[in-house]
Design a protein around this motif. Structure first.
Motif, PDB file in Angstrom:
ATOM      1  N   LYS A 133      10.821 -55.438  16.434  1.00  0.00           N
ATOM      2  CA  LYS A 133      10.787 -54.074  15.638  1.00  0.00           C
ATOM      3  C   LYS A 133      11.142 -52.794  16.766  1.00  0.00           C
ATOM      4  N   THR A 134      11.799 -51.720  16.071  1.00  0.00           N
ATOM      5  CA  THR A 134      12.094 -50.787  17.098  1.00  0.00           C
ATOM      6  C   THR A 134      10.954 -49.864  17.215  1.00  0.00           C
ATOM      7  N   ARG A 135      10.632 -49.444  18.379  1.00  0.00           N
ATOM      8  CA  ARG A 135       9.438 -48.867  18.487  1.00  0.00           C
ATOM      9  C   ARG A 135       9.673 -47.291  19.257  1.00  0.00           C
ATOM     10  N   VAL A 136       8.589 -46.545  18.816  1.00  0.00           N
ATOM     11  CA  VAL A 136       8.639 -45.072  19.365  1.00  0.00           C
ATOM     12  C   VAL A 136       7.193 -44.555  19.536  1.00  0.00           C
ATOM     13  N   SER A 137       7.110 -43.512  20.573  1.00  0.00           N
ATOM     14  CA  SER A 137       5.957 -43.039  20.716  1.00  0.00           C
ATOM     15  C   SER A 137       6.039 -41.491  20.682  1.00  0.00           C
ATOM     16  N   PRO A 138       5.775 -41.109  19.569  1.00  0.00           N
ATOM     17  CA  PRO A 138       6.158 -39.474  19.466  1.00  0.00           C
ATOM     18  C   PRO A 138       4.963 -38.674  19.936  1.00  0.00           C
ATOM     19  N   ARG A 139       5.058 -37.504  20.094  1.00  0.00           N
ATOM     20  CA  ARG A 139       3.704 -36.514  20.326  1.00  0.00           C
ATOM     21  C   ARG A 139       4.019 -35.296  19.702  1.00  0.00           C
ATOM     22  N   TYR A 246      18.759 -42.731  16.856  1.00  0.00           N
ATOM     23  CA  TYR A 246      18.321 -42.176  15.748  1.00  0.00           C
ATOM     24  C   TYR A 246      17.700 -40.812  15.997  1.00  0.00           C
ATOM     25  N   HIS A 247      17.811 -39.734  14.944  1.00  0.00           N
ATOM     26  CA  HIS A 247      16.971 -38.450  15.067  1.00  0.00           C
ATOM     27  C   HIS A 247      15.559 -38.771  14.632  1.00  0.00           C
ATOM     28  N   VAL A 248      14.703 -38.433  15.372  1.00  0.00           N
ATOM     29  CA  VAL A 248      12.970 -38.774  15.161  1.00  0.00           C
ATOM     30  C   VAL A 248      12.514 -37.392  14.453  1.00  0.00           C
ATOM     31  N   ALA A 249      11.951 -37.619  13.304  1.00  0.00           N
ATOM     32  CA  ALA A 249      11.401 -36.403  12.738  1.00  0.00           C
ATOM     33  C   ALA A 249       9.905 -36.722  12.365  1.00  0.00           C
ATOM     34  N   VAL A 250       8.921 -35.721  12.547  1.00  0.00           N
ATOM     35  CA  VAL A 250       7.603 -35.815  12.039  1.00  0.00           C
ATOM     36  C   VAL A 250       7.381 -34.670  11.049  1.00  0.00           C
ATOM     37  N   ARG A 251       6.510 -35.097  10.103  1.00  0.00           N
ATOM     38  CA  ARG A 251       6.204 -34.233   9.067  1.00  0.00           C
ATOM     39  C   ARG A 251       4.519 -34.167   8.763  1.00  0.00           C
ATOM     40  N   HIS A 252       4.051 -33.126   8.379  1.00  0.00           N
ATOM     41  CA  HIS A 252       2.692 -33.200   7.823  1.00  0.00           C
ATOM     42  C   HIS A 252       2.527 -32.601   6.329  1.00  0.00           C
ATOM     43  N   ARG A 253       1.426 -32.972   5.542  1.00  0.00           N
ATOM     44  CA  ARG A 253       1.181 -32.402   4.352  1.00  0.00           C
ATOM     45  C   ARG A 253       1.021 -30.948   4.254  1.00  0.00           C
ATOM     46  N   ASN A 254       0.672 -30.134   5.109  1.00  0.00           N
ATOM     47  CA  ASN A 254       0.626 -28.553   4.995  1.00  0.00           C
ATOM     48  C   ASN A 254       1.141 -28.054   6.154  1.00  0.00           C
ATOM     49  N   HIS A 255       2.066 -28.731   7.127  1.00  0.00           N
ATOM     50  CA  HIS A 255       2.763 -28.093   8.125  1.00  0.00           C
ATOM     51  C   HIS A 255       4.324 -28.554   7.909  1.00  0.00           C
ATOM     52  N   MET A 259      12.268 -32.012  13.873  1.00  0.00           N
ATOM     53  CA  MET A 259      13.155 -33.295  14.061  1.00  0.00           C
ATOM     54  C   MET A 259      14.011 -33.088  15.366  1.00  0.00           C
ATOM     55  N   THR A 260      14.167 -34.075  16.070  1.00  0.00           N
ATOM     56  CA  THR A 260      14.945 -34.058  17.361  1.00  0.00           C
ATOM     57  C   THR A 260      16.221 -33.478  17.119  1.00  0.00           C
ATOM     58  N   ALA A 261      16.848 -32.434  18.014  1.00  0.00           N
ATOM     59  CA  ALA A 261      18.124 -31.992  17.790  1.00  0.00           C
ATOM     60  C   ALA A 261      19.164 -33.003  17.960  1.00  0.00           C
ATOM     61  N   LEU A 262      19.009 -33.826  19.095  1.00  0.00           N
ATOM     62  CA  LEU A 262      19.719 -35.100  19.317  1.00  0.00           C
ATOM     63  C   LEU A 262      19.451 -36.175  18.977  1.00  0.00           C
ATOM     64  N   PRO A 263      20.162 -37.344  18.770  1.00  0.00           N
ATOM     65  CA  PRO A 263      19.680 -38.646  18.535  1.00  0.00           C
ATOM     66  C   PRO A 263      18.982 -39.213  19.954  1.00  0.00           C
ATOM     67  N   VAL A 264      18.107 -40.037  19.444  1.00  0.00           N
ATOM     68  CA  VAL A 264      17.296 -40.583  20.503  1.00  0.00           C
ATOM     69  C   VAL A 264      17.519 -42.198  20.760  1.00  0.00           C
ATOM     70  N   ALA A 265      17.854 -42.809  21.750  1.00  0.00           N
ATOM     71  CA  ALA A 265      17.996 -44.277  21.770  1.00  0.00           C
ATOM     72  C   ALA A 265      16.387 -44.996  21.649  1.00  0.00           C
ATOM     73  N   SER A 270       9.097 -49.221  23.663  1.00  0.00           N
ATOM     74  CA  SER A 270       8.558 -47.870  22.977  1.00  0.00           C
ATOM     75  C   SER A 270       9.123 -46.793  23.870  1.00  0.00           C
ATOM     76  N   THR A 271       9.833 -45.907  23.263  1.00  0.00           N
ATOM     77  CA  THR A 271      10.448 -44.647  23.934  1.00  0.00           C
ATOM     78  C   THR A 271       9.682 -43.543  23.404  1.00  0.00           C
ATOM     79  N   THR A 272       9.178 -42.508  24.373  1.00  0.00           N
ATOM     80  CA  THR A 272       8.426 -41.265  24.206  1.00  0.00           C
ATOM     81  C   THR A 272       9.122 -40.251  23.805  1.00  0.00           C
ATOM     82  N   VAL A 273       8.737 -39.498  22.589  1.00  0.00           N
ATOM     83  CA  VAL A 273       9.635 -38.275  22.024  1.00  0.00           C
ATOM     84  C   VAL A 273       8.478 -37.261  22.141  1.00  0.00           C
TER      85      VAL A 273
END
Length: 373
Positions: A133-139, A246-255, A259-265, A270-273
């Protein structure tokens, strides 16, 4: 030879496998020897019948049907060369092409028993192998529960009996791309400290060619220190997509999401975003809110009570009215406690319309207190 007073001859039947009337003949020869029942008079009896067939083959004779998957090739009564399909192990693949005797062939779907792989197939070495799997670690920080004096978010929701152990986003009308939904073990919510769970969030991987196109989505968990983790409450998030940009986007139910402006490899490592810092640029204008204080940070805007990607204080479909409806139109000072609700914009487990720490004011502040429309 023909014997007896009367005889009939089925010439077809003299050919193995041929039914009566199924063959054609070029010539028939009748043989009569001068020793018949009427002495030396020819034609008084028939001693033999011979036939010359028009078939251009020797029925039952060996041949080659040109198919490597057959053996014992012979001519049949129609002069077709045919053999028997050879599959010694009975796996459906002929012996000549059987790269994995006794098992499924390369390219066949299988299950390698590893939850961290996808698209498992039999390899050329006859082993079941999956793609990592492709892995990502957003913050990311949510404005509502963020505390700029500690640099952490409140985890008040996780102890509520109403906190969902199953993905809440389909219930809000969200449709995942891929198998992105799931549930958690209740023990995940017992973790305390910086890694305590704040809430569910949506994580999306989007196309580099068309950032509005969601390639894959997952409902995952957010920790107090901003780390977005998988449903075990600790691991980086895995996606069943091939490694790539890929562009990485994070969403929340009331926020509002970001999304990242640039694609992330991204890859199986795991890649930190980090969306909490200006070092990571975001798509669009003012996608995040800047918070000052002892622990300044970039946070997601709170107040999208209706989960429609907009924050609105007045007018049709605004985000303020649902809060008033929840506490009671005629009792605006009421407080609804111990709830897991989208109207709880500061994520403290309460819905308040008036007073200190209410959920209405953050919406007004974010749209502009002097420009409520």
């Amino acid at each position: 030879l023909i014997s007896g007073s009367t005889s009939s001859v089925d010439i077809d039947a003299s050919v193995p496998g041929a039914a009566a009337g199924s063959l054609l003949f070029d010539a028939i020869q009748i043989v009569d020897y001068l020793d018949g029942c009427s002495g030396n008079t020819p034609g008084a009896d028939i001693d033999a019948v011979c036939a010359l067939s028009s078939l251009p083959c020797s029925i039952g004779g060996a041949c080659d049907d040109g198919d490597a998957c057959t053996t014992g090739d012979v001519y049949d009564v129609a002069c077709d060369c045919a053999g028997t399909f050879a599959d010694a192990d009975g796996d459906g693949t002929c012996d000549a092409n059987d790269l994995c005797p006794g098992g499924p062939e390369p390219g066949t779907a299988c299950n390698d028993g590893n939850a961290e792989t996808f698209a498992d197939v039999i390899s050329v070495g006859c082993a079941c192998t999956g793609t990592p799997k492709t892995r990502v670690s957003p913050r990311v920080f949510l404005e509502g529960p963020y505390n700029n004096t500690s640099g952490l978010m409140s985890d008040a929701l996780r102890t509520l009996p109403a906190f969902p152990v199953a993905d809440p986003y389909p219930g809000l009308g969200y449709t995942h791309t891929g198998a992105g939904s799931g549930s958690i073990a209740p023990t995940v919510l017992t973790t305390t400290g910086n890694d305590a769970i704040v809430d569910w969030v949506l994580l999306e991987l989007r196309s580099t060619a068309s950032p509005s196109t969601i390639v894959a989505s997952r409902s995952v968990l957010l920790q107090r220190d901003g780390h977005v983790v998988d449903l075990d409450g600790a691991s980086s998030v895995g996606f069943a997509v091939v490694a790539g940009n890929y562009h990485v986007a994070v969403r929340h139910r009331n926020h509002l999401g970001a999304m990242t402006a640039l694609p992330v490899a991204l890859s199986s490592t795991s890649t930190t975003v980090d969306l909490t810092t200006t070092a990571t640029t975001t798509y669009g204008t003012l996608a995040r809110k800047s918070i000052a204080g002892a622990f300044p940070a970039e946070v997601l805007w709170t107040g999208d009570v209706t989960f429609n990607a907009a924050v609105k204080y007045t007018g049709s479909g605004n985000d303020r009215d649902p809060i008033l409806v929840t506490v009671g139109n005629t009792t605006p000072n009421n407080v609804v406690s111990n709830v897991y609700s989208g109207r709880d914009v500061n994520l403290n487990g309460q819905v308040k319309y008036t007073g200190s720490g209410n959920d209405r004011d953050p919406i007004l502040v974010n749209v502009g207190s002097t420009t409520p429309n």
